[in-house]
Motif scaffolding. Structure first.
Motif, PDB file in Angstrom:
ATOM      1  N   GLU A   1       0.832  -1.203   0.000  1.00 15.94           N
ATOM      2  CA  GLU A   1       0.000   0.000   0.000  1.00 15.94           C
ATOM      3  C   GLU A   1       0.865   1.250   0.000  1.00 15.94           C
ATOM      4  OE1 GLU A   1      -2.950   2.261   3.093  1.00 15.94           O
ATOM      5  OE2 GLU A   1      -3.180   0.083   2.909  1.00 15.94           O
ATOM      6  N   LYS A   2       1.915   1.246   0.818  1.00 18.07           N
ATOM      7  CA  LYS A   2       2.823   2.401   0.893  1.00 18.07           C
ATOM      8  C   LYS A   2       3.421   2.708  -0.478  1.00 18.07           C
ATOM      9  CE  LYS A   2       7.180   3.935   2.933  1.00 18.07           C
ATOM     10  NZ  LYS A   2       8.271   3.629   3.851  1.00 18.07           N
ATOM     11  N   TYR A   3       3.751   1.663  -1.247  1.00 20.32           N
ATOM     12  CA  TYR A   3       4.413   1.833  -2.541  1.00 20.32           C
ATOM     13  C   TYR A   3       3.442   1.741  -3.721  1.00 20.32           C
ATOM     14  CZ  TYR A   3       8.772   1.779  -0.011  1.00 20.32           C
ATOM     15  OH  TYR A   3       9.803   2.103   0.847  1.00 20.32           O
ATOM     16  N   ASP A   4       2.143   1.790  -3.420  1.00 18.29           N
ATOM     17  CA  ASP A   4       1.091   1.802  -4.432  1.00 18.29           C
ATOM     18  C   ASP A   4       1.148   0.569  -5.344  1.00 18.29           C
ATOM     19  OD1 ASP A   4      -1.205   2.936  -5.500  1.00 18.29           O
ATOM     20  OD2 ASP A   4      -0.083   4.005  -7.057  1.00 18.29           O
ATOM     21  N   ALA A   5       1.399  -0.581  -4.736  1.00 16.15           N
ATOM     22  CA  ALA A   5       1.403  -1.855  -5.464  1.00 16.15           C
ATOM     23  C   ALA A   5       0.141  -2.631  -5.097  1.00 16.15           C
ATOM     24  CB  ALA A   5       2.638  -2.675  -5.102  1.00 16.15           C
ATOM     25  N   GLU A   6      -0.190  -3.604  -5.913  1.00 15.21           N
ATOM     26  CA  GLU A   6      -1.339  -4.461  -5.627  1.00 15.21           C
ATOM     27  C   GLU A   6      -1.147  -5.141  -4.269  1.00 15.21           C
ATOM     28  OE1 GLU A   6      -4.197  -4.905  -7.346  1.00 15.21           O
ATOM     29  OE2 GLU A   6      -3.478  -3.272  -8.623  1.00 15.21           O
ATOM     30  N   PRO A   7      -2.194  -5.267  -3.469  1.00 14.99           N
ATOM     31  CA  PRO A   7      -2.060  -5.858  -2.125  1.00 14.99           C
ATOM     32  C   PRO A   7      -1.438  -7.254  -2.118  1.00 14.99           C
ATOM     33  CG  PRO A   7      -4.208  -4.844  -2.368  1.00 14.99           C
ATOM     34  CD  PRO A   7      -3.550  -4.803  -3.723  1.00 14.99           C
ATOM     35  N   ALA A   8      -1.708  -8.053  -3.133  1.00 13.74           N
ATOM     36  CA  ALA A   8      -1.200  -9.431  -3.162  1.00 13.74           C
ATOM     37  C   ALA A   8       0.129  -9.569  -3.909  1.00 13.74           C
ATOM     38  CB  ALA A   8      -2.238 -10.351  -3.786  1.00 13.74           C
ATOM     39  N   ALA A   9       0.686  -8.466  -4.379  1.00 10.25           N
ATOM     40  CA  ALA A   9       1.955  -8.546  -5.116  1.00 10.25           C
ATOM     41  C   ALA A   9       3.061  -9.109  -4.224  1.00 10.25           C
ATOM     42  CB  ALA A   9       2.346  -7.164  -5.628  1.00 10.25           C
ATOM     43  N   TYR A  10       3.977  -9.814  -4.832  1.00 12.86           N
ATOM     44  CA  TYR A  10       5.151 -10.381  -4.155  1.00 12.86           C
ATOM     45  C   TYR A  10       4.765 -11.406  -3.086  1.00 12.86           C
ATOM     46  CZ  TYR A  10       6.847  -6.321  -6.577  1.00 12.86           C
ATOM     47  OH  TYR A  10       7.089  -5.383  -7.543  1.00 12.86           O
ATOM     48  N   ALA A  11       3.805 -12.235  -3.431  1.00 16.37           N
ATOM     49  CA  ALA A  11       3.293 -13.239  -2.496  1.00 16.37           C
ATOM     50  C   ALA A  11       4.356 -14.250  -2.057  1.00 16.37           C
ATOM     51  CB  ALA A  11       2.105 -13.966  -3.116  1.00 16.37           C
ATOM     52  N   GLU A  12       5.435 -14.385  -2.814  1.00 14.61           N
ATOM     53  CA  GLU A  12       6.483 -15.352  -2.471  1.00 14.61           C
ATOM     54  C   GLU A  12       7.414 -14.847  -1.369  1.00 14.61           C
ATOM     55  OE1 GLU A  12       8.211 -12.594  -5.564  1.00 14.61           O
ATOM     56  OE2 GLU A  12       6.271 -13.500  -5.205  1.00 14.61           O
ATOM     57  N   ASN A  13       7.303 -13.579  -1.005  1.00 10.43           N
ATOM     58  CA  ASN A  13       8.220 -12.992  -0.031  1.00 10.43           C
ATOM     59  C   ASN A  13       7.852 -13.363   1.406  1.00 10.43           C
ATOM     60  OD1 ASN A  13       9.488 -11.841  -2.192  1.00 10.43           O
ATOM     61  ND2 ASN A  13       8.973  -9.746  -1.669  1.00 10.43           N
ATOM     62  N   THR A  14       8.848 -13.290   2.271  1.00 13.29           N
ATOM     63  CA  THR A  14       8.713 -13.603   3.691  1.00 13.29           C
ATOM     64  C   THR A  14       8.965 -12.344   4.506  1.00 13.29           C
ATOM     65  OG1 THR A  14       9.440 -15.872   3.326  1.00 13.29           O
ATOM     66  CG2 THR A  14       9.667 -15.031   5.562  1.00 13.29           C
ATOM     67  N   LEU A  15       8.234 -12.194   5.592  1.00 17.01           N
ATOM     68  CA  LEU A  15       8.380 -11.034   6.469  1.00 17.01           C
ATOM     69  C   LEU A  15       9.673 -11.113   7.266  1.00 17.01           C
ATOM     70  CD1 LEU A  15       7.354  -8.488   7.953  1.00 17.01           C
ATOM     71  CD2 LEU A  15       6.014 -10.022   9.427  1.00 17.01           C
TER      72      LEU A  15
END
Length: 130
Positions: free
Chosen positions: A103-117
């Motif tokens: 949201e901060k970077y104006d990307a789709e909410p589900a983008a980069y689903a493969e990433n880990t926190l």
């Protein structure tokens, strides 16, 4: 007492600029750009990542973040953070953080689903404005 000065917190939260994450394994540094979100009440930086950055953090949690704002080739401000990273392998927490960062970077909410926190607890901070 706060580790991150109030003005540095303001800069970190001011706009969606890139951070550069520094990791190091076996004496070999690795620096890569990342999106981030600063959580002032916890003095934590959230990133979601994968690949070499994530593998390096799993081996050595000591990291650095460098964030800089430029305009027309001139630096306006910079913040440097040193801290300890924790990999959060919880899919729900990761999804929630990913949505906040996207949201901060104006990307789709589900983008980069493969990433880990990854949560970076800030140990020290410095900043400068120009």
């Amino acid at each position: 007492m706060s580790t991150v000065p109030e003005e540095a917190e303001r800069l970190l939260e001011s706009e969606p600029v890139m951070a550069h994450l520094g990791t190091c394994v076996e004496g070999r540094p690795h620096v890569a750009p990342v999106w981030y979100r600063y959580v002032p009440e916890e003095e934590v930086v959230e990133i979601v990542t994968t690949g070499r950055k994530l593998a390096n953090i799993r081996q050595n949690p000591r990291v650095s973040l460098s964030i800089q704002k430029d305009e027309a080739g001139k630096t306006r401000w910079m913040v440097s953070l040193l801290g300890t990273a924790t990999v959060v392998d919880d899919p729900d927490e990761t999804a929630a953080a990913r949505r906040r960062i996207n949201e901060k970077y104006d990307a789709e909410p589900a983008a980069y689903a493969e990433n880990t926190l990854v949560q970076v607890a800030v140990g020290s901070a410095s900043y400068r404005t120009y």
